[in-house]
Structures are given as C-alpha cells and as structure tokens.
Scaffold this motif. Structure first.
Motif, mmCIF file in Angstrom:
data_model
loop_
_atom_site.group_PDB
_atom_site.id
_atom_site.type_symbol
_atom_site.label_atom_id
_atom_site.label_comp_id
_atom_site.label_asym_id
_atom_site.label_seq_id
_atom_site.Cartn_x
_atom_site.Cartn_y
_atom_site.Cartn_z
ATOM 1 N N LEU A 89 0.826 -1.208 0.000
ATOM 2 C CA LEU A 89 0.000 0.000 0.000
ATOM 3 C C LEU A 89 0.860 1.258 0.000
ATOM 4 N N ILE A 90 1.876 1.283 0.843
ATOM 5 C CA ILE A 90 2.731 2.471 0.965
ATOM 6 C C ILE A 90 3.450 2.778 -0.342
ATOM 7 N N PHE A 91 3.957 1.742 -1.001
ATOM 8 C CA PHE A 91 4.713 1.966 -2.238
ATOM 9 C C PHE A 91 3.839 1.840 -3.489
ATOM 10 N N GLY A 92 2.807 1.024 -3.410
ATOM 11 C CA GLY A 92 1.994 0.772 -4.599
ATOM 12 C C GLY A 92 0.835 1.712 -4.793
ATOM 13 N N ILE A 223 -9.026 9.429 -5.581
ATOM 14 C CA ILE A 223 -7.921 8.952 -4.740
ATOM 15 C C ILE A 223 -8.452 8.441 -3.400
ATOM 16 N N CYS A 224 -9.361 9.195 -2.807
ATOM 17 C CA CYS A 224 -9.896 8.807 -1.493
ATOM 18 C C CYS A 224 -10.690 7.508 -1.571
ATOM 19 N N ILE A 225 -11.528 7.366 -2.591
ATOM 20 C CA ILE A 225 -12.325 6.145 -2.740
ATOM 21 C C ILE A 225 -11.414 4.944 -2.964
ATOM 22 N N ASN A 226 -10.377 5.130 -3.782
ATOM 23 C CA ASN A 226 -9.406 4.046 -4.000
ATOM 24 C C ASN A 226 -8.692 3.674 -2.710
ATOM 25 N N LEU A 227 -8.371 4.685 -1.894
ATOM 26 C CA LEU A 227 -7.696 4.432 -0.617
ATOM 27 C C LEU A 227 -8.604 3.639 0.317
ATOM 28 N N ILE A 228 -9.881 3.991 0.362
ATOM 29 C CA ILE A 228 -10.845 3.266 1.194
ATOM 30 C C ILE A 228 -10.903 1.800 0.781
ATOM 31 N N LEU A 229 -11.007 1.559 -0.531
ATOM 32 C CA LEU A 229 -11.111 0.190 -1.035
ATOM 33 C C LEU A 229 -9.827 -0.591 -0.789
ATOM 34 N N ASN A 230 -8.686 0.086 -0.916
ATOM 35 C CA ASN A 230 -7.399 -0.594 -0.665
ATOM 36 C C ASN A 230 -7.239 -0.960 0.802
ATOM 37 N N LEU A 231 -7.625 -0.057 1.696
ATOM 38 C CA LEU A 231 -7.486 -0.336 3.125
ATOM 39 C C LEU A 231 -8.488 -1.382 3.593
ATOM 40 N N SER A 232 -9.645 -1.464 2.924
ATOM 41 C CA SER A 232 -10.620 -2.489 3.307
ATOM 42 C C SER A 232 -10.090 -3.885 3.004
ATOM 43 N N GLY A 233 -9.169 -3.977 2.047
ATOM 44 C CA GLY A 233 -8.577 -5.272 1.705
ATOM 45 C C GLY A 233 -7.178 -5.439 2.262
ATOM 46 N N ILE A 234 -6.929 -4.822 3.418
ATOM 47 C CA ILE A 234 -5.576 -4.825 3.978
ATOM 48 C C ILE A 234 -5.125 -6.227 4.368
ATOM 49 N N LEU A 235 -6.071 -7.151 4.577
ATOM 50 C CA LEU A 235 -5.689 -8.532 4.896
ATOM 51 C C LEU A 235 -5.591 -9.395 3.646
ATOM 52 N N ASN A 236 -5.689 -8.781 2.476
ATOM 53 C CA ASN A 236 -5.456 -9.494 1.215
ATOM 54 C C ASN A 236 -4.049 -9.163 0.742
ATOM 55 N N GLY A 278 -11.262 -17.490 7.559
ATOM 56 C CA GLY A 278 -11.730 -16.698 6.420
ATOM 57 C C GLY A 278 -12.803 -15.703 6.825
ATOM 58 N N LEU A 279 -13.710 -16.100 7.728
ATOM 59 C CA LEU A 279 -14.757 -15.205 8.209
ATOM 60 C C LEU A 279 -14.162 -14.063 9.019
ATOM 61 N N PHE A 280 -13.174 -14.382 9.842
ATOM 62 C CA PHE A 280 -12.473 -13.338 10.608
ATOM 63 C C PHE A 280 -11.874 -12.298 9.664
ATOM 64 N N LYS A 281 -11.254 -12.759 8.606
ATOM 65 C CA LYS A 281 -10.639 -11.857 7.630
ATOM 66 C C LYS A 281 -11.687 -10.963 6.976
ATOM 67 N N SER A 282 -12.840 -11.522 6.627
ATOM 68 C CA SER A 282 -13.901 -10.748 5.979
ATOM 69 C C SER A 282 -14.475 -9.684 6.915
ATOM 70 N N VAL A 283 -14.643 -10.053 8.194
ATOM 71 C CA VAL A 283 -15.175 -9.105 9.170
ATOM 72 C C VAL A 283 -14.221 -7.931 9.365
ATOM 73 N N MET A 288 -12.765 -2.279 8.561
ATOM 74 C CA MET A 288 -11.803 -1.321 8.016
ATOM 75 C C MET A 288 -12.457 -0.358 7.043
ATOM 76 N N ILE A 289 -13.314 -0.858 6.161
ATOM 77 C CA ILE A 289 -13.938 0.007 5.160
ATOM 78 C C ILE A 289 -14.869 1.026 5.828
ATOM 79 N N ILE A 290 -15.529 0.621 6.923
ATOM 80 C CA ILE A 290 -16.413 1.542 7.648
ATOM 81 C C ILE A 290 -15.590 2.620 8.356
ATOM 82 N N ILE A 291 -14.509 2.195 9.023
ATOM 83 C CA ILE A 291 -13.675 3.145 9.777
ATOM 84 C C ILE A 291 -13.003 4.146 8.852
ATOM 85 N N VAL A 292 -12.379 3.643 7.780
ATOM 86 C CA VAL A 292 -11.653 4.531 6.858
ATOM 87 C C VAL A 292 -12.623 5.475 6.156
ATOM 88 N N ASN A 293 -13.793 4.971 5.772
ATOM 89 C CA ASN A 293 -14.798 5.815 5.130
ATOM 90 C C ASN A 293 -15.229 6.943 6.074
#
Length: 307
Positions: A89-92, A223-236, A278-283, A288-293
């Motif tokens: 995320l930081i570099f990409g 940029i902000c919407i992309n950041l939200i989506l990227n942070l929501s998938g931080i465990l991917n 897997g469920l833990f990861k999804s939750v 994350m998406i709620i908090i960052v948004n």
C-alpha cells in the motif's frame, strides 16, 4: 406500493430494459459466486463431518475462532499479512497517481500510447507466468546475480532469504500493478475542464502549479475512494503472488492468512477452522472500510467517501 407506483416502475423497466439486460450477467455472477457461497459460513460454527453434511453436523460455537487465536503460528500469519499488505500500500498506492500525472504531462500522443501499453502489459500476465520469470531472473545463476557478481558483489538468494523476500514481493507487485492502476486516474484527469488550466496559465502558473493546485485536488475524490477500497482489503496480501513465489525456506516471513487457509482447509481438511479464519478476515475488511470511510468523511467531506 400503490397502483401508480407499480405503473411508474413498469415504465422505468421498459424504458431502461437494454441497460437492465446488460446487468443480468453481473447479477448472476455475484449471486452464484458471492452470495450462494455465504451459506458455507455456517461451517465456522460447526464441528463439520463430511458424512453428516453441513446441516447435520453438531454446533461448536466459537470453538474454532478460539483455536485459531490460540495458535501462535496463525498470529504470525496475521503479522506477515499486515507487513506485506502495508508495504504494497505504501509503495503501490501513490505510484499509479504519480505515473498518471506524469503521463498526462507528455505531449507526444504516439509516445504516450507506447508507454501506456508497455505499463499495462504486466497486469494481464498471471502470477504463474511471472513467478517463473522472477525465479529465473533472481536465481543464483540468473542475470541479476550475474550482474552483481560482475560488479564485485556477492550473489544473493533473493527467493530463499527471509530478510529479502518481502521486498521482492512488494517490488514485483508494484511493478505489475502500477500501470493498470493508473487507468482510473487518467480517466479522472481527462475529465478536468481544460479552461481551468488555461486560466491558471494566464495567471502565470507553471506545470507544477497546475498539478498541485488543479490536477490533484480535482482527482482527490477518486484517490480517497481508492484508498478506502485498498485499506478495506488490507488482509489481502496477494494469494496468487505469494503462492507462486514462496517456498518453505521463507514461510516465516511470507506465509499469509490466505496461504494458511489453503493449507489447513484443502490440504489438512480442517474445513471449520479454515472457514473461521476466512470469516475473521472478511469481518476485519468490513470494519476497516467503515472506519476509513468515516475518517475520510470527517477530514475531506462526504464527497470523497463511498457513502
């Protein structure tokens, strides 16, 4: 709904029937591959037995969630996932923005198209192919180590050294995705009113001023919407890439949640445990998406958020 509203609904469906028909394949895709499989989440709360099936298997409560968090190795996979994901995320994340802005400043359309095409190509290559290429390039007998040896340095085992492997994952992922990631920003930049640039030039603004005061603020919502989506998938952290590039020698730094789930689920047949993880990861992704948004909404305003 009263008769009038039903009539309006029917009229709207008839008027937009072509667009609605175009949506059908996408709706079917998500129903079959996203919503129907959600039934399997029940496995996380059951002592699953293949012969009994999902419904007949006894309930286990939170047994497998406790089992996962009591496993030190699972906690290690969370650490690896977060380190690799944040590194990507930081570099990409900023690189596609920078590339799109610089590409927009190029004057030669032919050269611009060539650069775009070359930068997009890696995105369409699977990690199966790219993994083999990088193994060949970074092996002890590969061209990269041959150059290092020629320059007087010692050879490096890039793919088998724990202290280096994460950097290899991050760099190769950024290289693969920055070109395709810039497409959205290029589209946003193309929609900027050119009169704004002309007015700025009249006021004496140079290219850097245009970028800083016009281009970046205008594409900030994207940029902000992309950041939200990227942070929501931080465990991917990238299952395809890691699975095709790692080996047992670098498990300590490269084994992520997805590869852990693959091994315990498909190889060890611990279906309930793998479903719980897997469920833990999804939750966590949902939280994350709620908090960052929320944070971006408070800082930059509702126009920069998903909702």
């Amino acid at each position: 709904m009263d008769k009038k509203k039903w009539k309006q609904l029917g009229k709207g469906i008839k008027e937009y029937r072509q667009l609605l028909l175009m949506m059908v394949p996408a709706v079917i895709f998500f129903v079959v591959f996203a919503y129907v499989p959600m039934y399997g989440v029940v496995l996380a709360f059951k002592d699953f037995r293949i012969m009994d099936g999902i419904l007949a298997s006894p309930w286990a409560g939170l047994k497998y969630f406790r089992k996962a968090f009591e496993d030190p190795y699972f906690l290690k996979t969370i650490e690896n996932t977060l380190v690799i994901s944040f590194g990507k995320l930081i570099f990409g994340f900023p690189l596609p923005i920078l590339f799109a802005v610089l590409l927009n400043e190029l004057k030669g359309n032919k050269f611009k198209r060539i650069v775009q095409t070359v930068s997009y190509l890696p995105h369409f290559m699977s990690w199966v192919i790219l993994g083999s290429i990088f193994f060949s390039l970074l092996s002890l007998g590969g061209p990269v180590n041959s150059i290092l040896e020629f320059l007087g340095f010692e050879k490096i085992m890039f793919m088998g050294t724990s202290s280096i492997f994460r950097q290899v994952l991050i760099c190769t992922d950024v290289w693969k995705g920055f070109g395709w990631g810039s497409v959205l920003y290029l589209a946003a930049i193309a929609g900027i009113d050119q009169e704004m640039y002309e007015a700025a030039r009249v006021d004496g603004a140079n290219r850097l001023h245009n970028i800083w005061y016009i281009t970046l603020p205008t594409i900030l919502p994207v940029i902000c919407i992309n950041l939200i989506l990227n942070l929501s998938g931080i465990l991917n952290a990238g299952f395809d890439q890691v699975f095709n590039m790692y080996s047992e020698t670098v498990y300590d730094v490269a084994d992520i949640i997805d590869t852990y789930v693959y091994r315990i689920g498909l190889k060890s047949m611990q279906y309930s445990l793998s479903t719980a993880v897997g469920l833990f990861k999804s939750v966590i992704g949902l939280v994350m998406i709620i908090i960052v948004n929320f944070i971006i909404g408070r800082i930059g305003g509702k126009e920069n958020t998903l909702w």
